[in-house]
Design a protein around this motif. Structure first.
Motif, PDB file in Angstrom:
ATOM      1  N   ASP A 120     -18.773  27.737 -12.170  1.00  0.00           N
ATOM      2  CA  ASP A 120     -18.839  29.129 -11.722  1.00  0.00           C
ATOM      3  C   ASP A 120     -17.426  29.594 -11.387  1.00  0.00           C
ATOM      4  OD1 ASP A 120     -19.379  31.524 -10.416  1.00  0.00           O
ATOM      5  OD2 ASP A 120     -21.045  30.710  -9.232  1.00  0.00           O
ATOM      6  N   VAL A 121     -16.906  30.578 -12.141  1.00  0.00           N
ATOM      7  CA  VAL A 121     -15.580  31.092 -11.846  1.00  0.00           C
ATOM      8  C   VAL A 121     -15.672  32.548 -11.369  1.00  0.00           C
ATOM      9  CG1 VAL A 121     -13.169  30.949 -12.568  1.00  0.00           C
ATOM     10  CG2 VAL A 121     -14.856  29.633 -13.801  1.00  0.00           C
ATOM     11  N   TRP A 122     -16.670  32.820 -10.552  1.00  0.00           N
ATOM     12  CA  TRP A 122     -16.736  34.096  -9.830  1.00  0.00           C
ATOM     13  C   TRP A 122     -16.036  33.898  -8.501  1.00  0.00           C
ATOM     14  CZ3 TRP A 122     -20.657  38.386 -10.263  1.00  0.00           C
ATOM     15  CH2 TRP A 122     -21.157  38.490 -11.567  1.00  0.00           C
ATOM     16  N   GLU A 123     -15.423  34.946  -7.991  1.00  0.00           N
ATOM     17  CA  GLU A 123     -14.722  34.807  -6.709  1.00  0.00           C
ATOM     18  C   GLU A 123     -15.647  34.323  -5.597  1.00  0.00           C
ATOM     19  OE1 GLU A 123     -12.609  38.338  -5.669  1.00  0.00           O
ATOM     20  OE2 GLU A 123     -10.867  37.764  -6.865  1.00  0.00           O
ATOM     21  N   HIS A 124     -16.926  34.725  -5.657  1.00  0.00           N
ATOM     22  CA  HIS A 124     -17.820  34.319  -4.563  1.00  0.00           C
ATOM     23  C   HIS A 124     -17.968  32.804  -4.485  1.00  0.00           C
ATOM     24  CE1 HIS A 124     -21.379  34.760  -7.563  1.00  0.00           C
ATOM     25  NE2 HIS A 124     -21.255  33.480  -7.314  1.00  0.00           N
ATOM     26  N   TYR A 182     -10.683  29.342  -0.603  1.00  0.00           N
ATOM     27  CA  TYR A 182      -9.461  29.274  -1.415  1.00  0.00           C
ATOM     28  C   TYR A 182      -8.781  30.627  -1.609  1.00  0.00           C
ATOM     29  CZ  TYR A 182     -11.062  24.563  -2.587  1.00  0.00           C
ATOM     30  OH  TYR A 182     -11.464  23.246  -2.518  1.00  0.00           O
ATOM     31  N   GLN A 183      -9.400  31.711  -1.119  1.00  0.00           N
ATOM     32  CA  GLN A 183      -8.906  33.065  -1.381  1.00  0.00           C
ATOM     33  C   GLN A 183      -8.575  33.231  -2.865  1.00  0.00           C
ATOM     34  OE1 GLN A 183      -7.240  31.905   1.976  1.00  0.00           O
ATOM     35  NE2 GLN A 183      -9.358  32.389   2.449  1.00  0.00           N
ATOM     36  N   PHE A 184      -7.323  33.623  -3.189  1.00  0.00           N
ATOM     37  CA  PHE A 184      -7.032  33.892  -4.603  1.00  0.00           C
ATOM     38  C   PHE A 184      -6.624  32.634  -5.364  1.00  0.00           C
ATOM     39  CE2 PHE A 184      -2.460  33.400  -4.503  1.00  0.00           C
ATOM     40  CZ  PHE A 184      -2.198  33.496  -3.146  1.00  0.00           C
TER      41      PHE A 184
END
Ligand code: MN3
Length: 208
Positions: A168-172, A178-180
């Motif tokens: 999963d490479v969604w920001e959520h 890890y923030q950004f």
């Protein structure tokens, strides 16, 4: 037709079992809010258009475009079927303990030369899109192939491949801890891969 159970799967470990790589807070939000969101939107959309649970199988993806419903419902079904399937698999692609076994290590080395070179290729696919997406390892004609797909799409929507692994490479999936720093998330996530499950899928295991 093998129907799929229309339920959320339980997490196969405690919320903090993947610490320090995946923190407890992320796991709680990801499971309770995001996963639940995909699941409930999918179930509600089915109810609204009058499709019963007994009609849902792995080929349902392919039939969505042929359904006599509005286009907005088609997209809603795809997004949330994808979100539900992807996450149901994702929880099981992680484990606090599983190690890469000799048999699957050989298969990886056959295709990618070494485990390290596979990791680099997979993680660069996982780094390399704009927006939100998933990266995949699939089995195609007895070989291993790496893909990525946008949003909650997955390889099942376009190709009849056996999906072996996905991230999963969604920001959520990482933002709370890890923030950004997406690359740091992905490198740490690597330590959680449930290789036993990947190998089962390679050997034809189908199911949730
Ligand atoms: Mn997610």
């Amino acid at each position: 037709m093998t129907t799929l159970p229309l339920k959320m799967i339980d997490l196969p470990y405690d919320r903090d079992a993947l610490e320090p790589h995946i923190d407890r807070a992320t796991m709680c939000y990801h499971y309770k809010n995001h996963y639940w969101g995909y699941y409930s939107k999918f179930v509600n959309a089915l109810k609204e258009i009058g499709i019963g649970a007994s009609e849902i199988d792995l080929e349902f993806f392919y039939r969505i475009d042929d359904l006599d419903i509005e286009d907005s419902y088609k997209q809603l079904l795809k997004n949330n079927w994808g979100g539900r399937w992807n996450h149901s698999m994702f929880w099981q692609w992680m484990s606090p303990s599983a190690k890469l076994g000799t048999a699957f290590k050989k298969i990886l080395e056959n295709e990618f030369w070494s485990e390290e070179s596979f990791r680099d290729k997979f993680l660069s696919a996982a780094m390399g899109r704009f927006g939100s997406w998933w990266a995949w390892l699939v089995k195609k004609d007895e070989r291993l192939v790496i893909y990525s797909t946008p949003n909650q799409d997955n390889p099942l929507m376009r190709w009849d491949f056996q999906v072996l692994l996905g991230v999963d490479v969604w920001e959520h999936a990482y933002y709370l801890k890890y923030q950004f720093r997406r690359d740091e998330y992905l490198r740490n996530w690597w330590n959680t891969i449930n290789w036993e499950r990947v190998e089962q899928l390679w050997n034809g295991y189908e199911g949730f």
